[in-house]
Motif scaffolding. Structure first.
Motif, PDB file in Angstrom:
ATOM      1  N   THR A   1     -11.131   3.780  -0.389  1.00  0.00           N
ATOM      2  CA  THR A   1     -11.561   3.212  -1.654  1.00  0.00           C
ATOM      3  C   THR A   1     -12.812   2.358  -1.478  1.00  0.00           C
ATOM      4  O   THR A   1     -12.883   1.522  -0.596  1.00  0.00           O
TER       5      THR A   1
ATOM      6  N   CYS B   1      -8.411  -3.919   1.791  1.00  0.00           N
ATOM      7  CA  CYS B   1      -7.140  -3.210   1.928  1.00  0.00           C
ATOM      8  C   CYS B   1      -6.718  -3.203   3.395  1.00  0.00           C
ATOM      9  O   CYS B   1      -7.554  -3.038   4.291  1.00  0.00           O
TER      10      CYS B   1
ATOM     11  N   CYS C   1      -8.428   3.348   4.696  1.00  0.00           N
ATOM     12  CA  CYS C   1      -8.649   3.297   3.245  1.00  0.00           C
ATOM     13  C   CYS C   1     -10.019   3.884   2.883  1.00  0.00           C
ATOM     14  O   CYS C   1     -11.022   3.592   3.519  1.00  0.00           O
TER      15      CYS C   1
ATOM     16  N   CYS D   1      -2.599   4.101   0.140  1.00  0.00           N
ATOM     17  CA  CYS D   1      -2.752   3.151   1.253  1.00  0.00           C
ATOM     18  C   CYS D   1      -1.408   2.526   1.627  1.00  0.00           C
ATOM     19  O   CYS D   1      -1.139   2.289   2.808  1.00  0.00           O
TER      20      CYS D   1
ATOM     21  N   CYS E   1      -4.406  -1.322  -1.403  1.00  0.00           N
ATOM     22  CA  CYS E   1      -5.094  -1.196  -2.686  1.00  0.00           C
ATOM     23  C   CYS E   1      -4.541  -0.093  -3.566  1.00  0.00           C
ATOM     24  O   CYS E   1      -4.770  -0.082  -4.771  1.00  0.00           O
ATOM     25  N   SER E   2      -3.829   0.864  -2.977  1.00  0.00           N
ATOM     26  CA  SER E   2      -3.353   1.996  -3.779  1.00  0.00           C
ATOM     27  C   SER E   2      -2.065   2.543  -3.190  1.00  0.00           C
ATOM     28  O   SER E   2      -1.691   2.187  -2.069  1.00  0.00           O
TER      29      SER E   2
HETATM   30 ZN   LIG Z   1      -6.778   1.005   0.349  1.00  0.00          ZN
END
Ligand SMILES: [Zn+2]
Length: 302
Positions: free
Chosen positions: A39, A32, A37, A63, A59-60
């Protein structure tokens, strides 16, 4: 940011990520782009390759928001007053006088009319009342701004309209003229060079911008033809109460559109984000299909 480094920094033992396994994992799964991040790499199964913002995948939603927030803060910090050179330009009237293009009497008369009217540029009054050639006024402006004078050869290329959102093309008087060698974009302005606009277009398109001035009559004609005939990319306008609201709105748009790339730049008092749904190409930066623009402004909070 390597996964190992992240795990170590957060105080977790990087036991499961040792050696070759970790190396394999990080090459299989791009990490990411958000340096903060949280994760774990184990959760990074590739059910999403997008969105990509400023060249980095996130990734999300959290983020994506963090990366947009960093970018917005960066753009805000970049808010500089006009460069000093602006304050040192020789006034147009004096410049034309020293070149011998107008007389003392013509200058005085034009200044008087301008003051009485309370509006209009000195150059326009010189053309109207003193019958000074438009070309001479443009030439003087180009000396003032140290830039070339462009002349339109034929009507503007309608395909170039989508180089920037219609709202910006209109508000900041941007006249894209042509692209040379797939690398240089020639942009015309009417009476001043807008370096903030130039820089924004360069960063969004990846093209080098060469700016120059165009005679007012020619500019007005070409600019209105461009506005009337061009197909601009789809654009969304956002008015946010503050930076936090703007970051949230941009995050939602990016998460919804899942672009293959996106860039954010500031243009004077607004923000322009462009999203590409396919590969971002500098060769055809102005195809309007597959491009989405977002224009954002932050209102006053009172
Ligand atoms: Zn991330």
């Amino acid at each position: 940011m390597p996964i190992l480094g992240r795990a170590a920094r957060q105080g977790r033992p990087p036991d499961a990520l040792h050696g070759e396994r970790a190396a394999r994992a990080s090459s299989l799964f791009p990490s990411c782009a958000n340096p903060l991040c949280l994760t774990s790499w184990l959760h990074l199964w590739r059910n999403r390759q997008v969105p990509v913002f400023e060249g980095g995948w996130s990734c999300s939603e959290e983020c994506t928001r963090e990366r947009i927030a960093v970018s917005v803060r960066h753009e805000m910090d970049g808010q500089q007053p006009e460069p000093v050179e602006h304050h040192h330009r020789v006034p147009l009237g004096l410049l034309m006088l020293s070149e011998g293009w107008i007389s003392q009497a013509q200058l005085k008369a034009a200044l008087r009319t301008q003051k009485a009217a309370g509006h209009g540029r000195l150059g326009s009054w010189l053309i109207r009342d003193a019958h000074i050639e438009e070309r001479l006024v443009t030439r003087a402006l180009s000396l003032q701004w140290n830039c070339p004078v462009f002349s339109m050869q034929g009507p503007p290329d309608q395909g170039l309209g989508s180089i920037a959102p219609r709202l910006l093309v209109e508000a900041f008087g941007i006249l894209p003229i042509r692209v040379a060698g797939g690398k240089v974009l020639y942009v015309g302005f009417e009476d001043r060079i807008d370096r903030c606009v130039m820089f924004a277009i360069e960063r969004i398109t990846g093209l080098r911008v060469e700016a120059g001035l165009v005679d007012t009559s020619e500019f007005v004609r070409a600019h209105s033809t461009l506005l009337a005939g061009s197909s601009f990319a789809k654009a969304t306008l956002i008015e946010a109460v503050d930076a936090k609201a703007m970051i949230q709105a941009l995050t939602q748009l990016v998460e919804r559109a899942k672009p293959a790339d996106a860039r954010l730049v500031r243009v004077h008092n607004c923000y322009w984000m462009r999203m590409w749904h396919g590969v971002r190409s500098t060769e055809v930066p102005f195809r309007r299909v597959g491009i989405e623009d977002v224009i954002c402004s932050i209102g006053s909070t009172n």
